[in-house]
Design an enzyme around this catalytic site. Structure first.
Site, short mmCIF file in Angstrom:
data_model
loop_
_atom_site.label_atom_id
_atom_site.label_comp_id
_atom_site.label_asym_id
_atom_site.label_seq_id
_atom_site.Cartn_x
_atom_site.Cartn_y
_atom_site.Cartn_z
N CYS A 1 0.86 -1.03 -0.08
CA CYS A 1 0.02 0.12 0.10
C CYS A 1 0.94 1.19 -0.01
O CYS A 1 1.72 1.42 0.65
CB CYS A 1 -1.03 0.06 1.43
SG CYS A 1 -1.91 -1.30 1.18
N ARG B 1 7.75 2.23 1.58
CA ARG B 1 7.83 2.06 2.78
C ARG B 1 9.22 1.48 3.37
O ARG B 1 9.71 0.51 2.69
CB ARG B 1 6.67 1.14 3.40
CG ARG B 1 5.33 1.79 3.37
CD ARG B 1 4.14 0.92 3.19
NE ARG B 1 3.77 0.29 4.50
CZ ARG B 1 3.15 -0.82 4.53
NH1 ARG B 1 2.45 -1.12 3.51
NH2 ARG B 1 3.05 -1.46 5.79
N ARG C 1 -6.71 -8.06 -1.80
CA ARG C 1 -5.36 -8.43 -1.03
C ARG C 1 -5.77 -8.95 0.31
O ARG C 1 -5.00 -9.63 0.91
CB ARG C 1 -4.53 -7.02 -1.23
CG ARG C 1 -3.97 -6.82 -2.36
CD ARG C 1 -2.69 -5.72 -2.00
NE ARG C 1 -2.27 -5.64 -0.87
CZ ARG C 1 -1.80 -4.71 -0.06
NH1 ARG C 1 -2.07 -3.79 -0.29
NH2 ARG C 1 -1.20 -5.12 1.22
#
Ligand code: EPU
Length: 409
Positions: free
Chosen positions: A106, A113, A389
């Protein structure tokens, strides 16, 4: 909408147990696996490494990783989801090497990230780390126990270090660990295979490394985020829902708020019944590591607050880009003021109207589905792969409760 809905196995536990099967040569039997994209991608990564995977039931697999001779993660798959990073520690610990690209997932952190805590932690255990800009190469003939302090509390970071330290030589002490129930579940499972982990579920975890782990059995725990999501849906849609096969004690932070704002519920050991309230009050939340209010319920809670009386402040403290959905809720008619990238103020109650939307991430996606279900008219949500997901057959399961959701294309 009304009726009963069953909670599936937890994404954020299943996606750790599958990689953990690489820590042993023996067979690992996993049941209650949710049929979701992140789990199916994890199974593909395992298969790509050479694992033997046998389907033993609709939601169970036997996994045997005796003949693994590849230590490189498929970059296409690894870039699809954050949990692919969970394969790094077991490959490094058992085989002494691993090559992988920066994991995807995400878009909720600044840029990509980060994985700095993983790299720092593995380095503390003696791994040599190189990168050519595209891939990371990690090597360690034998990891060695060490003390490591997490300067930021990290769920996957804690889990990765537990896995790596389980096969390291000597003792590892991890401090300022995350305390999520999925971490305790992983540790209990590894202990059942011969690992020596104490303190999981608290900020300090101690691991005495062992030479070898045996095979084992693992039943994936119920998904606490799915439980909370359905509870919020019931409250927002004023739908009398009974949520089954769940553990209500794991969403206490949400239920404590329900009590304060006037949403009644009943619980049993593995069920939760929401009794819809016509009117309920707004509430200020601040996301927090477990057992605080989960960031993964934040977007859905905002939708609920559009239906509450008064103002509510939503303060996201874990991620930098997890309020991107606010603009879409405003387009639907919500009264939301963005104070800064981490805080928004919602004033309710407001009527929502169907719109054409795009889901920026998994949890925002399910929040939009909740918003669409309580809105007047039809809503179209694009990029629904994000929801697939983490939520199994979301259309089929919600339609059984009386929702009207169609999958297009
Ligand atoms: N962080 C770093 N460096 C790192 C790792 C994390 O700075 O090396 C930062 C992150 O950027 C974030 C904070 O630490 O600001 C906390 O992130 P954490 O590492 O705890 O998150 P995660 O382990 O990547 C897991 C879940 C997330 C869930 C968070 C918080 C998995 C696969 N993912 O992520 O789940 O939001 O913990 O509870 O377990 C989701 O399911 O939708 C989801 C995003």
């Amino acid at each position: 909408m009304a009726g009963e809905i069953e909670v599936k196995g937890a994404k954020n536990s299943a996606t750790k147990i599958l990689p953990a099967s690489l820590l042993t040569e023996e067979t690992v039997s996993i049941s209650n696996l949710p049929d979701i994209e992140d789990v199916n991608r994890s199974i593909e990564i395992l298969a790509g490494l050479g694992a033997k995977i046998t389907k033993t039931g609709p939601d169970s697999r036997d996994i045997e990783t005796k003949n693994i001779n590849k230590f490189e993660l498929n970059p296409e798959l690894a870039k699809k989801f954050r949990a692919s990073v969970m394969f790094v520690a077991p490959l490094l610990a058992r085989f002494g090497q691993v090559k992988f690209p920066h994991p995807g997932g995400c878009v909720i952190g600044m840029g990509e990230r980060p994985i700095d805590l993983f790299l720092e932690g593995f380095s503390a255990l003696g791994a040599e780390i190189k990168t050519d800009g595209r891939f990371y190469h990690l090597k360690a003939k034998q990891l060695k126990g060490a003390e490591y302090f997490f300067t930021t509390i990290s769920v996957t970071g804690t889990e990765a270090m537990i896995m790596a330290a389980s096969l390291a030589k000597g003792k590892t002490i991890l401090k300022n660990c995350a305390m999520e129930p999925e971490i305790s579940a992983l540790s209990r499972y590894l202990n059942s295979c011969g690992a020596k982990i104490t303190g999981a579920g608290s900020p300090t975890i101690t691991i005495e490394g062992v030479n070898k782990l045996s095979g084992g059995k693992f039943t994936v725990m119920p998904d606490r985020i799915e439980t909370g999501t359905f509870a919020i849906l019931a409250a927002a849609a004023r739908a009398p829902l009974t949520i089954t096969k769940c553990d209500p004690t794991q969403i206490e932070s949400l239920l404590a708020i329900f009590r304060k704002i006037g949403i009644a519920y009943e619980t049993g050991p593995d069920w939760l019944k929401i009794k819809p309230a016509k009117n309920f009050k707004g509430y200020n939340i601040k996301t927090h590591e477990y057992p605080g209010f989960p960031t993964d319920l934040q977007a859905s809670f905002t939708v609920l607050m559009t239906q509450a009386g008064g103002t509510s402040m939503i303060h996201e403290t874990i991620y930098d880009r997890r309020l991107l959905y606010a603009d879409m809720l405003s387009q639907m008619g919500a009264n939301i003021i963005m104070c800064d990238p981490h805080r928004l103020v919602v004033t309710g109650p407001t009527r929502l109207y169907g719109k054409k939307l795009t889901s920026p991430d998994l949890r925002a996606g399910i929040a939009m589905i909740i918003a669409a279900l309580i809105a007047g008219g039809e809503t179209e949500i694009d990029n629904i792969y994000q929801v697939d997901r983490g939520y199994e057959d979301i259309c089929g399961r919600l339609n059984k409760l009386g929702a009207e959701i169609r999958r297009v294309n």
